[in-house]
Scaffold this active site. Sequence first.
Site, short mmCIF file in Angstrom:
data_model
loop_
_atom_site.label_atom_id
_atom_site.label_comp_id
_atom_site.label_asym_id
_atom_site.label_seq_id
_atom_site.Cartn_x
_atom_site.Cartn_y
_atom_site.Cartn_z
N GLU A 148 0.86 -1.18 0.00
CA GLU A 148 0.00 0.00 0.00
C GLU A 148 0.90 1.23 0.00
O GLU A 148 1.97 1.22 0.60
CB GLU A 148 -0.90 0.06 1.24
CG GLU A 148 -2.03 -0.94 1.24
CD GLU A 148 -1.64 -2.29 1.86
OE1 GLU A 148 -2.40 -3.25 1.68
OE2 GLU A 148 -0.57 -2.38 2.50
N TYR A 183 7.46 2.39 -7.63
CA TYR A 183 6.76 1.10 -7.69
C TYR A 183 6.32 0.79 -9.12
O TYR A 183 6.48 -0.34 -9.58
CB TYR A 183 5.57 1.08 -6.74
CG TYR A 183 5.95 1.29 -5.29
CD1 TYR A 183 7.12 0.77 -4.75
CD2 TYR A 183 5.14 2.03 -4.44
CE1 TYR A 183 7.48 0.97 -3.43
CE2 TYR A 183 5.47 2.23 -3.11
CZ TYR A 183 6.65 1.70 -2.60
OH TYR A 183 6.98 1.90 -1.30
#
Length: 153
Positions: free
Chosen positions: A110, A122
Amino acid sequence: MNAVLQAQASFRPMQESDLDEVARIEPTIFPYPWSRGNFNDSLKSGYECWVYEQQAQILGYAVLMLVLDEAHLLNISIAAPWQGKGHGRQLLAHMMDIARERGALNMFLEVRPSNQSALGLYESMGFNEMAVRRGYYPALNGREDAVLMGASL
């Protein structure tokens, strides 16, 4: 030739003796940091807890929970003076390697939507947005959503 050797950063499993330094770094980079106890609990639970260091100085650390064939990155952090120099990418790649070695097929994490640099990292490492968790994180004015991201390993 006048070459200067620069010490390489390396990875090693986090130890209880690292917790004071990790707990010192954490609130300098996050408005809602993990406590020393959170890291200690992660160690005691057998999670993959790693530090990234150079000449005995901790540059960053990460915590990975493995369940069956899934890995969940619970924390990945680079100390403020070392951010923006590629260390986060190195640490994330290492944690992805650890997850693969332990038999994980997918990794999840998350991230706050306001953390644009982390989102970019990411995505560049193969993570894709899967869902939004409403009100997941504490925030100055209430709660902030979390972007759930996943990558095939």
